[in-house]
Design an enzyme around this catalytic site. Sequence first.
Site, PDB file in Angstrom:
ATOM      1  CE  LYS A 286      -3.120  -4.918   7.871  1.00 46.55           C
ATOM      2  NZ  LYS A 286      -3.060  -5.036   6.384  1.00 46.55           N
TER       3      LYS A 286
ATOM      4  CD  GLU B 132      -5.567 -27.572  27.017  1.00 48.87           C
ATOM      5  OE1 GLU B 132      -5.873 -26.950  28.048  1.00 48.87           O
ATOM      6  OE2 GLU B 132      -6.185 -28.594  26.633  1.00 48.87           O
TER       7      GLU B 132
ATOM      8  CE1 TYR C 172      -5.913   0.664   0.308  1.00 46.89           C
ATOM      9  CE2 TYR C 172      -4.113  -0.312  -0.940  1.00 46.89           C
ATOM     10  CZ  TYR C 172      -4.791  -0.139   0.250  1.00 46.89           C
ATOM     11  OH  TYR C 172      -4.352  -0.783   1.389  1.00 46.89           O
TER      12      TYR C 172
ATOM     13  CB  THR D 231       0.347  -3.535   6.149  1.00 46.10           C
ATOM     14  OG1 THR D 231      -0.885  -3.700   5.434  1.00 46.10           O
ATOM     15  CG2 THR D 231       0.855  -2.113   6.016  1.00 46.10           C
ATOM     16  CG  ASP D 232      -2.203  -7.810   3.570  1.00 46.02           C
ATOM     17  OD1 ASP D 232      -2.863  -8.227   2.601  1.00 46.02           O
ATOM     18  OD2 ASP D 232      -2.529  -6.805   4.235  1.00 46.02           O
TER      19      ASP D 232
ATOM     20  CB  THR E 129      -0.911  -0.008   1.245  1.00 48.43           C
ATOM     21  OG1 THR E 129      -1.865  -1.044   1.087  1.00 48.43           O
ATOM     22  CG2 THR E 129      -1.629   1.310   1.432  1.00 48.43           C
TER      23      THR E 129
HETATM   24  N1  DAS Z   1      -2.452  -5.940   0.242  1.00 47.29           N
HETATM   25  C1  DAS Z   1      -1.689  -5.226   1.234  1.00 47.29           C
HETATM   26  C2  DAS Z   1      -0.228  -5.656   1.147  1.00 47.29           C
HETATM   27  O1  DAS Z   1       0.377  -5.481   0.101  1.00 47.29           O
HETATM   28  C3  DAS Z   1      -1.716  -3.755   1.069  1.00 47.29           C
HETATM   29  C4  DAS Z   1      -1.003  -3.119   2.241  1.00 47.29           C
HETATM   30  O2  DAS Z   1      -1.661  -2.906   3.250  1.00 47.29           O
HETATM   31  O3  DAS Z   1       0.200  -2.872   2.181  1.00 47.29           O
HETATM   32  O4  DAS Z   1       0.278  -6.148   2.145  1.00 47.29           O
END
Ligand code: DAS
Length: 355
Positions: A191, A312, A52, A118-119, A38
């Site tokens: 995240k 467990e 986006y 970010t994923d 992103t």
């Molecule tokens: N799809 C997500 C990624 O590329 C977009 C982001 O949040 O960076 O990890």
Amino acid sequence: MQRNTAKHFLFALFAFLIAFSVHAEKLPNIMILATGGTIAGSGATSTTTVGYTAATVGVQQLINAVPELAKISNVTGEQVFQIASESMTNEHWLTLGKRVNVLLAQPNVDGIVITHGTDTLEETAYFLNLVVKSRKPVVLVGAMRPGTALSADGPINLYNAVLIAGSQEAIGKGVLVALGDQIHGARDVTKTNTSTPDSFKTPELGMLGYVQGPKAFFYHSTTRKHTVDSEFDISNLSALPQVDIVYGYANMNSVALNAFIAAGAKGIIHAGTGDGSVAAKVKPDLAAARKNGTVIVRASRVGNGILARNGEANDDELDFVVADTLSPQKARILLMLGMTKTSNTKELQRMFYTY
Ligand code: DAS
């Protein structure tokens, strides 16, 4: 008169150039490795904060959008990949890790910033935390909004990441993650929200510090080994062992587990409910998988807390490994790297208590 003016101009120009080069020499040399996400995304309108397209803007454009970078560092950009990070693979990680080590071995590179989706940012950060062979700062940075959005967070996140990467305080701290003016350690950051700018947190175990104005402030450091103290070396690796994650839930069965094993998984992370609990109808298949040579690590889907050995499940009897406080996605990374060195479960358990 004219000759005097020209002389004064040339002298002033010469003095400026000397001062500039001395100043530039004092600034840290930071490499910005771009991988997509992103932070390199763009949307149709200024209010498009979801829906986006990630990974559309090149590294030089990211740098040009933050001219203030030139006041704190000498930055050089390199486009390593251009992908949305949900598509990150083991091969991408090996390529990136080797490139980082080559660059950090160069005396004229003081630190590295990696722009990333970010994923899976937390996973790449942890992988690098285990394979980077330098004390120099490596800082991963992403954004929750594309650069085209109102109040985009990418530019300030990138500025802060470069500031951290060039700071003395960040040396030897392990791989860092910087978003939202906060500094997190690679091992424990995650995240926590699908879309809000405050998504990255280190719940319970705590983040390491903040960026405020022109400085990075650290208040904690990790107790676990990383970077130069890590035993893992990827320099001669062309692949990582296949390790998959089985998610625990009510009414669970062994279909996914058996499919992963049939597809060649060498290790399984069982992301169990609660304290890594294993459903009664799945336990026999998990035990059989272990007996057939698949390494089994019990982790938890819960997100926080210690995964207790012999809690467990009778791990001693079943010869399972437990993930300690690692999330399932990070346990997978440590198990893959661990299995490049050994399949001995006692040695692997030691690694989960070390990194
Ligand atoms: N799809 C997500 C990624 O590329 C977009 C982001 O949040 O960076 O990890």
